[in-house]
Each structure stands twice: as structure tokens, then as C-alpha cells.
Write a protein that holds these residues in place. Structure first.
Motif, PDB file in Angstrom:
ATOM      1  N   LYS A  36       0.985  -1.280   0.008  1.00  0.00           N
ATOM      2  CA  LYS A  36      -0.041   0.171  -0.116  1.00  0.00           C
ATOM      3  C   LYS A  36       0.996   1.296  -0.027  1.00  0.00           C
ATOM      4  CE  LYS A  36      -4.316  -1.294   1.808  1.00  0.00           C
ATOM      5  NZ  LYS A  36      -5.194  -1.815   3.147  1.00  0.00           N
ATOM      6  N   GLN A  37       1.939   1.173   0.767  1.00  0.00           N
ATOM      7  CA  GLN A  37       2.807   2.596   0.748  1.00  0.00           C
ATOM      8  C   GLN A  37       3.364   2.520  -0.759  1.00  0.00           C
ATOM      9  OE1 GLN A  37       5.630   1.417   3.960  1.00  0.00           O
ATOM     10  NE2 GLN A  37       4.297   2.085   5.788  1.00  0.00           N
ATOM     11  N   ILE A  38       3.825   1.626  -1.208  1.00  0.00           N
ATOM     12  CA  ILE A  38       4.537   1.946  -2.649  1.00  0.00           C
ATOM     13  C   ILE A  38       3.533   2.399  -3.503  1.00  0.00           C
ATOM     14  CG2 ILE A  38       5.807   0.732  -4.450  1.00  0.00           C
ATOM     15  CD1 ILE A  38       6.908  -1.002  -2.543  1.00  0.00           C
ATOM     16  N   ALA A  39       2.187   1.818  -3.528  1.00  0.00           N
ATOM     17  CA  ALA A  39       1.257   2.296  -4.243  1.00  0.00           C
ATOM     18  C   ALA A  39       0.877   3.715  -4.029  1.00  0.00           C
ATOM     19  CB  ALA A  39       0.008   1.281  -3.945  1.00  0.00           C
ATOM     20  N   SER A  40       0.843   4.119  -2.871  1.00  0.00           N
ATOM     21  CA  SER A  40       0.379   5.629  -2.574  1.00  0.00           C
ATOM     22  C   SER A  40       1.587   6.620  -2.901  1.00  0.00           C
ATOM     23  CB  SER A  40       0.050   5.728  -1.227  1.00  0.00           C
ATOM     24  OG  SER A  40       1.191   5.481  -0.185  1.00  0.00           O
ATOM     25  N   LYS A  41       2.805   5.861  -2.710  1.00  0.00           N
ATOM     26  CA  LYS A  41       3.925   6.627  -3.248  1.00  0.00           C
ATOM     27  C   LYS A  41       3.937   7.014  -4.655  1.00  0.00           C
ATOM     28  CE  LYS A  41       8.023   6.453  -0.658  1.00  0.00           C
ATOM     29  NZ  LYS A  41       8.871   5.323   0.080  1.00  0.00           N
ATOM     30  N   ARG A  42       3.806   5.993  -5.464  1.00  0.00           N
ATOM     31  CA  ARG A  42       3.580   6.111  -6.970  1.00  0.00           C
ATOM     32  C   ARG A  42       2.514   7.109  -7.327  1.00  0.00           C
ATOM     33  NH1 ARG A  42       4.292  -0.267  -8.673  1.00  0.00           N
ATOM     34  NH2 ARG A  42       6.463  -0.574  -8.511  1.00  0.00           N
ATOM     35  N   THR A  43       1.296   7.092  -6.775  1.00  0.00           N
ATOM     36  CA  THR A  43       0.168   7.760  -6.796  1.00  0.00           C
ATOM     37  C   THR A  43       0.606   9.287  -6.467  1.00  0.00           C
ATOM     38  OG1 THR A  43      -1.167   6.374  -6.431  1.00  0.00           O
ATOM     39  CG2 THR A  43      -1.981   8.434  -6.567  1.00  0.00           C
ATOM     40  N   GLN A  44       1.526   9.331  -5.589  1.00  0.00           N
ATOM     41  CA  GLN A  44       1.995  10.976  -5.138  1.00  0.00           C
ATOM     42  C   GLN A  44       3.082  11.256  -6.217  1.00  0.00           C
ATOM     43  OE1 GLN A  44       3.811  10.856  -1.210  1.00  0.00           O
ATOM     44  NE2 GLN A  44       4.485  13.209  -1.629  1.00  0.00           N
ATOM     45  N   LEU A  45       3.909  10.512  -6.797  1.00  0.00           N
ATOM     46  CA  LEU A  45       5.029  10.846  -7.409  1.00  0.00           C
ATOM     47  C   LEU A  45       4.308  11.258  -9.035  1.00  0.00           C
ATOM     48  CD1 LEU A  45       7.940   8.101  -7.360  1.00  0.00           C
ATOM     49  CD2 LEU A  45       7.994  10.668  -7.537  1.00  0.00           C
TER      50      LEU A  45
END
Ligand code: GDP
Length: 297
Positions: A277-286
Motif C-alpha cells: 500500500k505504501q509503494i502504491a500511494s508513493k507512486r500515485t503521489q509521484l
């Protein structure tokens, strides 16, 4: 984590080739994919493949399998490559025997060559009275592509996608080509692969068709695909049957992701749901930051 551990040679087992069909518009890509999809019936199963999920697997009489990307045209192929996804092992390039070698035939050839993917030519529409397969082979020879009949090493087969003539032999040639590639994968690890297509289905939620490339995907696995993640609630094969597991070179549609990932997105299985989930939200933020930046410039 997301890094892939290198497989030991003894863990690798043969896997089916993954095939893309390309060629000029109207030369018969869809007809060929439809013919293979409809005609191929796995022993013991009734009916052909009814679902269009962007990819399907077939099994020949001798038990050998082939996975097809059911997205004709090189747009899908290049879109996936642009996202860094190398999914295709072999390209079938369809060229109509009642036509010339056309611009998109040449484009398809260059795409396959750029990707280092071997080509098997399907010289199509040989049922037509004005079909002249030799003219196509001659045209290929002029491009330095010598097919077997012309003393070269490139496989080709004359077919009629409309009537199915030569299609079985074409697929046998694809399998011969696959043998040379010695395709292998380790089935005994968490699955990795690529998204083929995804959509929102009224009632079922997000449905993502994925192609497992290594490892085995299981119902209950926690998956990260591009900017989306979720626990696999159910999996179905191209016949709409529920399956519990999918090994290398198997296309399946999965339910349970929190959105629709893009074609060409990689997927990985995570033991730790939070990390995914953390990686998914980091990608969305990026991605948000990137789009803000491009808007400013
Ligand atoms: P695509 O654009 O490459 O996907 O081509 P299609 O599969 O849609 O075929 C274009 C047209 O050619 C359709 O009208 C097909 O029915 C026809 N067609 C495709 N394969 C054959 C064939 O082997 N023989 C004949 N006579 N027509 C074919």
C-alpha cells in the motif's frame, strides 16, 4: 520487497511461449486470433473460449501450450514496451497474400526486431483466388528476411484464418521456435508478471487481466500492480472458470484490486500488505507531482 531474487538453475522449469499477433490492418490478425480462440478446446472441456480478457491460453493436441495476447496490433505491443514490459516471446506477423507488404507490416517487423523477438510469418488469405504467397515471400527476401521456403531460417506458413487452413501447422512452427528459446521460469516463488488490461465491471468491481511470467499467483495473495493494490479475491481463466492458482505463462483475470492498473504495469506479490500500500500511494503521489511539474512548464 520488490527486488527479484535470482533463480537457481535447478528451480527453473519450461514454460509456454507468450505470443503476440501483429501486422497491417485488415490482413487478418483478429480473424486468426478468433479462429484459434474458438477452435481450441482443451480436452475434457466443453466449448471454446467465450471470454475476451485480453489474453488466452491454448493447448494443442500434443499437450503443448501457447499463451496469446489477444490484443491485435502493435499499439498494445509498443504501449507495453514503452512501460518497460517485455512480455512477448514470439511475434506472429500476419501478411495478406492478396496484398503487398504494407507499411504496418514493415512497422511490425521493426518492432519485433527492436525487441529481439523472433518472428513467425503467417501468410494469410490463401483461399482467395488472387492470393500470391510467393510475392510476399519475395518481398520479405528483398528486406533480407529469408523464410524457410526461400532457403532462409525464418519460419512462415501459408494460412487461411477464415477457414483455418494451415493454422495448426503455423502453431506447430511457433512451438518449434519456442523450443529454440528454451523458455523457463521458476514456478515456486511469489508471482511476478504484467497487466494486460483492466476495467471496471458493474457488479464485480475492478477486473484486471494479468499474465503471470514467473512464480505462482494464488487466491489470497496481496498484489501491487502499478499504482493499484489489493488482495486477490478470485481468479478466472479465459473460459470463465474459477482457478485457485496461476503459474508461469498463464493469463488470468483477477478480482480485488482497488483500481484499474494500466496495460504494461508490472505486478508483484507482497507478503506485507502495508508495504504494498505504501509503494502504491508513493507512486500515485509521484505521478501527481510529475503532472503538476509538466503543467507548470
Ligand atoms: P485485422 O485488421 O488484421 O484484424 O483483420 P481482420 O481479421 O479484421 O480481417 C479483415 C478482413 O479480412 C475481414 O473481412 C476478414 O473476414 C477478412 N479475412 C481475414 N482472414 C481471411 C482469410 O484467410 N481469407 C479471406 N478470404 N478473408 C479473410
Amino acid at each position: 520487497s520488490i527486488e527479484e531474487v535470482e533463480d537457481k538453475p535447478e528451480d527453473l522449469v519450461s514454460r509456454a511461449p507468450i505470443v503476440t499477433v501483429m501486422g497491417h490492418v485488415d490482413h487478418g490478425k483478429t480473424s486468426l486470433l478468433d479462429y484459434i480462440r474458438e477452435e481450441n478446446v482443451i480436452a475434457g472441456e466443453s466449448g471454446g473460449i467465450t471470454q475476451h480478457i485480453g489474453a488466452y491460453g491454448v493447448q494443442l493436441d500434443n499437450g503443448q501450450k501457447i499463451a496469446f495476447l489477444d490484443t491485435p496490433g502493435h499499439e498494445a505491443f509498443t504501449a507495453m514496451r514503452a512501460r518497460g514490459a517485455q512480455v512477448t516471446d514470439i511475434a506472429i506477423i500476419v501478411a495478406a497474400a492478396d496484398d503487398d507488404i504494407m507499411p504496418q507490416t514493415k512497422e511490425a517487423i521493426s518492432h519485433a526486431q527492436a525487441a529481439g523477438v523472433p518472428i513467425v510469418f503467417a501468410i494469410n488469405k490463401i483461399d482467395k483466388p488472387d492470393a500470391n504467397p510467393e510475392k510476399i515471400k519475395e518481398g520479405l527476401a528483398q528486406m533480407n528476411l529469408l523464410v524457410e521456403d526461400w532457403g532462409g531460417k525464418i519460419q512462415s506458413h501459408d494460412i487461411s484464418a477464415k477457414f483455418g487452413t494451415g493454422v495448426k501447422e503455423l502453431l506447430e512452427k511457433v512451438l518449434l521456435e519456442a523450443e529454440l528459446l528454451e523458455l523457463k521460469a521458476n514456478p515456486d516463488k511469489p508471482a511476478v508478471g504484467t497487466v494486460v488490461e483492466a476495467f471496471l465491471d458493474k457488479g464485480r468491481g475492478y477486473v484486471s487481466t494479468i499474465l503471470v511470467q514467473a512464480g505462482t499467483l494464488k487466491v489470497g495473495d496481496y498484489v501491487l500492480a502499478g499504482k493499484n493494490s489489493g488482495k486477490v479475491k478470485a481468479m478466472q481463466d479465459e473460459r470463465g472458470n474459477d482457478v485457485q492458482e496461476a503459474g508461469p505463462s498463464t493469463p488470468v483475470s483477477i478480482l480485488g484490486l482497488d483500481g484499474a492498473p494500466q496495460a504494461g504495469d508490472k505486478f508483484n506479490v507482497f507478503e506485507d500488505e502495508r508495504e504494498a500500500k505504501q509503494i502504491a500511494s508513493k507512486r500515485t503521489q509521484l505521478q501527481r507531482e510529475q503532472s503538476v511539474r509538466t503543467q507548470r512548464h
